[in-house]
Design a protein around this motif. Structure first.
Motif, short mmCIF file in Angstrom:
data_model
loop_
_atom_site.label_atom_id
_atom_site.label_comp_id
_atom_site.label_asym_id
_atom_site.label_seq_id
_atom_site.Cartn_x
_atom_site.Cartn_y
_atom_site.Cartn_z
N THR A 1 39.14 -22.20 25.57
CA THR A 1 39.06 -23.65 25.46
C THR A 1 40.26 -24.17 24.69
OG1 THR A 1 36.64 -23.54 25.41
CG2 THR A 1 37.65 -25.57 24.61
N LYS A 2 40.85 -25.24 25.21
CA LYS A 2 41.93 -25.92 24.51
C LYS A 2 41.54 -27.38 24.35
CE LYS A 2 46.08 -24.66 24.57
NZ LYS A 2 47.48 -24.41 24.78
N THR A 3 41.89 -27.96 23.20
CA THR A 3 41.55 -29.34 22.90
C THR A 3 42.80 -30.19 22.92
OG1 THR A 3 39.71 -28.63 21.51
CG2 THR A 3 40.49 -30.88 21.20
N TYR A 4 42.71 -31.36 23.53
CA TYR A 4 43.80 -32.33 23.61
C TYR A 4 43.28 -33.65 23.07
CZ TYR A 4 45.78 -28.74 26.51
OH TYR A 4 46.26 -27.54 26.95
N SER A 5 44.09 -34.29 22.24
CA SER A 5 43.67 -35.52 21.57
C SER A 5 44.64 -36.65 21.88
CB SER A 5 43.64 -35.32 20.05
OG SER A 5 42.71 -34.33 19.72
N GLY A 6 44.12 -37.85 21.80
CA GLY A 6 44.95 -39.03 22.00
C GLY A 6 44.43 -40.20 21.19
N LEU A 7 45.34 -41.10 20.86
CA LEU A 7 45.00 -42.32 20.14
C LEU A 7 45.88 -43.43 20.68
CD1 LEU A 7 43.69 -43.88 17.73
CD2 LEU A 7 45.66 -43.15 16.39
#
Length: 170
Positions: free
Chosen positions: A157-163
């Motif tokens: 699993t890889k997590t990608y974030s954005g704002l």
């Protein structure tokens, strides 16, 4: 008196020896091909997942930035399988952009039209966590996306974030 024997062909021992050598050679070639396939798979899958994750974050951020407000009634915030609905001004027309998880894939829909899957079928989205922050001046949306994918070593699993700030909200 010597009798000379002219041999033509192979003896049984020579045939077994050559057959065993051929079997070892074929086994080594198959093992080499298996390891090369495994190496290729491991070298290419992680960069492919990274491309998909970065493209998802980019797409969602662009749509958030075009937004005027977050539809809180149609959005599901602060949950593992969140949904995001944004009103956006596109060429002077207000449209609703919608992101959600459906069948472990991220979907995108504009004004209740056709649902588009924006993740590949061989990768699953296990978490789409969305939070919204509002100030008297503007509104921002933060999101995390977990992408699951299979490798020879098992599932990763890889997590990608954005704002992003809804630019048309101020």
């Amino acid at each position: 008196m010597y009798m000379q024997i002219n041999q033509k062909g192979f003896t049984l021992i020579e045939t077994l020896f050559y057959t065993a050598g051929l079997v070892l050679l074929i086994g080594a070639m198959i093992t080499f091909m298996f390891y090369m396939f495994n190496w290729y798979n491991n070298v290419t899958i992680v960069p492919r997942v990274d491309r998909v994750g970065v493209n998802l974050v980019d797409k969602i951020i662009k749509d958030i930035r075009s937004g005027t407000l977050t539809n809180l009634a149609q959005s599901s915030l602060n949950t593992t399988n969140g949904t995001l609905s944004i009103n956006a001004n596109v060429n002077g027309v207000i449209v609703t952009k919608y992101f959600a998880i459906n069948n472990n894939r991220l979907i995108y829909q504009v004004d209740g039209g056709t649902i588009s899957y924006i993740t590949p079928a061989d990768m699953t989205i296990s978490r789409f966590y969305i939070t919204s922050d509002s100030t008297p001046v503007s509104q921002a949306v933060h999101f995390d996306i977990d992408i699951n994918f299979n490798t020879r070593g098992g599932q990763q699993t890889k997590t990608y974030s954005g704002l992003a700030v809804l630019r048309q909200s101020y």
